[in-house]
Design a protein around this motif. Structure first.
Motif, PDB file in Angstrom:
ATOM      1  N   ALA B 164      14.162   1.384 -17.184  1.00 54.77           N
ATOM      2  CA  ALA B 164      13.670   1.600 -18.544  1.00 54.77           C
ATOM      3  C   ALA B 164      12.864   0.379 -18.991  1.00 54.77           C
ATOM      4  CB  ALA B 164      14.822   1.848 -19.515  1.00 54.77           C
ATOM      5  N   ASN B 165      11.807   0.621 -19.753  1.00 57.50           N
ATOM      6  CA  ASN B 165      11.043  -0.469 -20.359  1.00 57.50           C
ATOM      7  C   ASN B 165      11.769  -0.903 -21.624  1.00 57.50           C
ATOM      8  OD1 ASN B 165       8.835  -1.476 -22.393  1.00 57.50           O
ATOM      9  ND2 ASN B 165       7.919  -1.689 -20.366  1.00 57.50           N
ATOM     10  N   CYS B 166      11.730  -2.208 -21.900  1.00 56.88           N
ATOM     11  CA  CYS B 166      12.493  -2.722 -23.044  1.00 56.88           C
ATOM     12  C   CYS B 166      12.047  -2.138 -24.379  1.00 56.88           C
ATOM     13  CB  CYS B 166      12.460  -4.243 -23.062  1.00 56.88           C
ATOM     14  SG  CYS B 166      10.816  -4.958 -23.136  1.00 56.88           S
ATOM     15  N   ARG B 167      10.865  -1.514 -24.438  1.00 55.55           N
ATOM     16  CA  ARG B 167      10.464  -0.958 -25.742  1.00 55.55           C
ATOM     17  C   ARG B 167      11.346   0.204 -26.174  1.00 55.55           C
ATOM     18  NH1 ARG B 167       4.542   0.260 -26.180  1.00 55.55           N
ATOM     19  NH2 ARG B 167       4.490  -1.862 -25.422  1.00 55.55           N
ATOM     20  N   GLU B 168      12.063   0.820 -25.213  1.00 52.06           N
ATOM     21  CA  GLU B 168      12.957   1.922 -25.590  1.00 52.06           C
ATOM     22  C   GLU B 168      14.019   1.448 -26.584  1.00 52.06           C
ATOM     23  OE1 GLU B 168      12.448   4.972 -24.821  1.00 52.06           O
ATOM     24  OE2 GLU B 168      11.172   4.892 -23.039  1.00 52.06           O
ATOM     25  N   ILE B 169      14.551   0.248 -26.338  1.00 54.54           N
ATOM     26  CA  ILE B 169      15.640  -0.235 -27.199  1.00 54.54           C
ATOM     27  C   ILE B 169      15.114  -0.559 -28.593  1.00 54.54           C
ATOM     28  CG2 ILE B 169      15.542  -2.696 -26.562  1.00 54.54           C
ATOM     29  CD1 ILE B 169      18.577  -2.712 -26.660  1.00 54.54           C
ATOM     30  N   VAL B 170      13.855  -0.963 -28.677  1.00 52.07           N
ATOM     31  CA  VAL B 170      13.296  -1.335 -29.973  1.00 52.07           C
ATOM     32  C   VAL B 170      13.153  -0.097 -30.869  1.00 52.07           C
ATOM     33  CG1 VAL B 170      11.337  -2.438 -31.128  1.00 52.07           C
ATOM     34  CG2 VAL B 170      12.163  -3.344 -28.965  1.00 52.07           C
ATOM     35  N   ASP B 171      12.846   1.059 -30.282  1.00 50.87           N
ATOM     36  CA  ASP B 171      12.753   2.308 -31.051  1.00 50.87           C
ATOM     37  C   ASP B 171      14.024   2.584 -31.873  1.00 50.87           C
ATOM     38  OD1 ASP B 171      10.185   3.157 -30.481  1.00 50.87           O
ATOM     39  OD2 ASP B 171      10.760   4.578 -28.911  1.00 50.87           O
ATOM     40  N   ASN B 172      15.179   2.111 -31.357  1.00 55.99           N
ATOM     41  CA  ASN B 172      16.448   2.382 -32.045  1.00 55.99           C
ATOM     42  C   ASN B 172      16.462   1.924 -33.497  1.00 55.99           C
ATOM     43  OD1 ASN B 172      17.516   3.482 -29.783  1.00 55.99           O
ATOM     44  ND2 ASN B 172      19.065   1.907 -29.435  1.00 55.99           N
ATOM     45  N   VAL B 173      15.642   0.940 -33.799  1.00 57.05           N
ATOM     46  CA  VAL B 173      15.707   0.340 -35.139  1.00 57.05           C
ATOM     47  C   VAL B 173      15.306   1.341 -36.235  1.00 57.05           C
ATOM     48  CG1 VAL B 173      13.395  -0.719 -35.336  1.00 57.05           C
ATOM     49  CG2 VAL B 173      15.336  -1.885 -36.297  1.00 57.05           C
ATOM     50  N   VAL B 174      14.554   2.363 -35.856  1.00 58.54           N
ATOM     51  CA  VAL B 174      14.140   3.374 -36.851  1.00 58.54           C
ATOM     52  C   VAL B 174      14.824   4.722 -36.650  1.00 58.54           C
ATOM     53  CG1 VAL B 174      11.860   2.383 -37.260  1.00 58.54           C
ATOM     54  CG2 VAL B 174      12.134   4.096 -35.457  1.00 58.54           C
ATOM     55  N   ASP B 175      15.640   4.818 -35.593  1.00 60.51           N
ATOM     56  CA  ASP B 175      16.132   6.140 -35.187  1.00 60.51           C
ATOM     57  C   ASP B 175      17.473   6.458 -35.839  1.00 60.51           C
ATOM     58  OD1 ASP B 175      16.724   8.493 -33.936  1.00 60.51           O
ATOM     59  OD2 ASP B 175      16.330   7.770 -31.906  1.00 60.51           O
ATOM     60  N   MET B 176      17.433   6.908 -37.076  1.00 64.21           N
ATOM     61  CA  MET B 176      18.674   7.171 -37.806  1.00 64.21           C
ATOM     62  C   MET B 176      19.545   8.212 -37.109  1.00 64.21           C
ATOM     63  SD  MET B 176      19.448   8.612 -41.653  1.00 64.21           S
ATOM     64  CE  MET B 176      18.934  10.295 -41.359  1.00 64.21           C
ATOM     65  N   ALA B 177      18.960   9.352 -36.721  1.00 63.14           N
ATOM     66  CA  ALA B 177      19.775  10.470 -36.237  1.00 63.14           C
ATOM     67  C   ALA B 177      20.533  10.122 -34.959  1.00 63.14           C
ATOM     68  CB  ALA B 177      18.900  11.705 -36.030  1.00 63.14           C
TER      69      ALA B 177
END
Lengths: 104, 378
Positions: B164-177
């Motif tokens: 996985a590319n590390c940008r996947e984890i950064v998406d979590n910051v906006v992913d409420m659901a």
């Protein structure tokens, strides 16, 4: 560089950001409301420089994340008023559940 | 074809060809400054981290400029790292200081040294593909609680994420659901603010009765949580979480940070400190930190399972109850372009508050259904 330009939010296809002027400082921002309780606000450097609440200096907090500007209450109220007036469109067609005049 | 019948295509842009500009935490000072060389695979390279007698923590390219020996297999001698191949001695500034068997050190005996920073017990390294030093205004906020007797010491975890590319984890910051579906929490308030090099997430949540019932329900009841989390730069997140129990609140500070190994793997690290409230013994605070750590570890494992099987998607289809994924990625892009190419739209303040009414209705129904199903089988 070959880096692709950032893409716009797909949700803006159904309803774009609209201009709202703050009644307190005349700062212009772009706002969007998908419902009465959802709000997006796009600031610019100019708008941030105009904002009175932004300039207020609060005592520094010793917590690392608690020194950030939370947002402007006058702008929040201005956006709400624009929505109530109808000058800011709300994507969701549900009527406002409470009386806007009585809502604090 | 009309829009209703056309199949939506997933679009995948080329993966980034460089690594993010910014401070990256490599781990704890107490672990890295033990007088031994540490190999760190980061930014597509092999690095050596070592602290000499002067205590300074240094980061160098691991390959000796003499005959290519791996300095991370060498020995710390004085303030220098000695190559295991021919004992060439390299200083923290990247210069060769001594060749014991040579009359003098050749010209150009200089290797790549990375700017480092020690702050609140953590070692940071500055990555910049353009090779510029860190600007004075690009900083990581201090965490004074680390030095306080009223807080526990760092409990620190490290895990390698492959595939996985590390940008996947950064998406979590906006992913409420995903916090409901993947992490068993129940967000009731969710707001993001991006400005400059920081990306904030304000999230309040309530306890999940169904999860508690499934776990046996012996631990103290968490009524809810209040969390203020923020990325400061591309890879270092501080999360201040207050757990609300029936009889008291417990404050914790979590770190969630990563550094890329290459474009398809990264090292994820997380750390925890817990406030020792009055009425909470040191042991209880340590225990709480350990329990929280276990829960976070479990949460990341859930994330990893998703990342490993998902596709990269650059045109996510969002509903109005999703967070600002596009605007987060626009913010994140600033770390992948030259400093001169950073545009105002990447850094200008943006606020996004989710209306949690409908998600909360759906989730309450699901929690009740889970409880009913459990009651029917027990």
């Amino acid at each position: 560089m070959g880096t692709p330009a950032p893409r716009p939010d797909v949700r803006l296809d159904d309803g774009p950001m609209q201009s709202v002027t703050c009644t307190a400082c005349a700062a212009q921002v772009l706002a969007r409301k998908s419902s009465w309780d959802q709000t997006s606000v796009q600031w610019t450097e100019q708008a941030l420089a105009a904002c009175n609440e932004r300039r207020q200096t609060l005592p520094p907090q010793e917590r690392p994340n608690r020194n950030a500007f939370l947002g402007c209450s006058a702008l929040k109220e201005s956006i709400r008023e624009a929505a109530v007036r109808g000058s800011l469109e709300i994507q969701d067609q549900d009527p406002l559940k409470t009386n806007p005049e009585g809502h604090q | 074809m009309t829009e209703d019948t056309a199949v939506r295509r997933i679009e995948v842009d080329a993966a980034p060809t460089r690594f993010a500009r910014g401070w990256h935490c490599l781990g704890l000072e107490r672990d890295l400054s033990d007088g031994k060389p540490h190999q760190i695979n980061a930014f597509g390279q092999k690095l050596v981290v070592f602290a000499g007698e002067d205590g300074a923590v240094n980061v160098l390219d691991a390959y000796c400029r003499h005959m290519g020996g791996d300095l991370s297999q060498g020995t710390v001698k004085g303030n220098e790292i000695a190559c295991p191949f021919h004992d060439w001695r390299w200083g923290g500034d990247g210069r060769c200081k001594q060749i014991p068997y040579a009359r003098r050190v050749p010209l150009r005996a200089r290797t790549a040294a990375w700017p480092t920073m020690i702050q609140d017990g953590m070692v940071f390294v500055w990555n910049d593909p353009e090779g510029n030093p860190p600007p004075a205004d690009v900083t990581i906020p201090r965490i004074p609680q680390v030095d306080s007797d009223r807080w526990t010491d760092w409990l620190w975890y490290e895990t390698v994420i492959e595939g996985a590319n590390c940008r996947e984890i950064v998406d979590n910051v906006v992913d409420m659901a995903h916090f409901f579906y993947i992490h068993y929490s129940f967000p009731t308030y969710f707001k993001n603010v991006f400005e400059g090099t920081s990306a904030y997430q304000y999230m309040n949540g309530t306890g999940r009765e169904d999860i508690r019932a499934a776990r046996g329900g012996s631990s103290p009841v968490v009524l809810g949580t209040t969390s203020v989390a923020a990325y400061h730069g591309p890879s270092f997140m501080i999360d201040e979480v207050t757990y609300h129990y029936e009889d008291m609140d417990v404050d914790t500070i979590l770190i969630n940070c990563h550094y890329p190994i290459d474009s398809n793997s990264f090292v994820l690290q997380y750390g925890i400190i817990v406030e020792k409230k009055e009425g909470v013994s040191d042991d209880e605070a340590e225990q709480l930190a350990a329990t929280t750590g276990k829960f976070i570890k479990y949460g990341f494992e859930q994330d990893v399972a998703i990342w490993k099987s998902k596709t990269k998607i650059d045109n996510p289809l969002l509903c109005e109850e999703d967070g600002p994924v596009y605007q987060l990625r626009r913010w994140y892009e600033q770390f992948y372009v030259d400093a001169a190419e950073v545009t105002p739209e990447m850094t200008d303040r943006f606020e996004f508050e989710i209306d949690t009414t409908r998600p909360n209705e759906a989730w309450r129904t699901e929690v009740e259904a889970n409880l009913a199903a459990r009651a029917a089988t027990s």
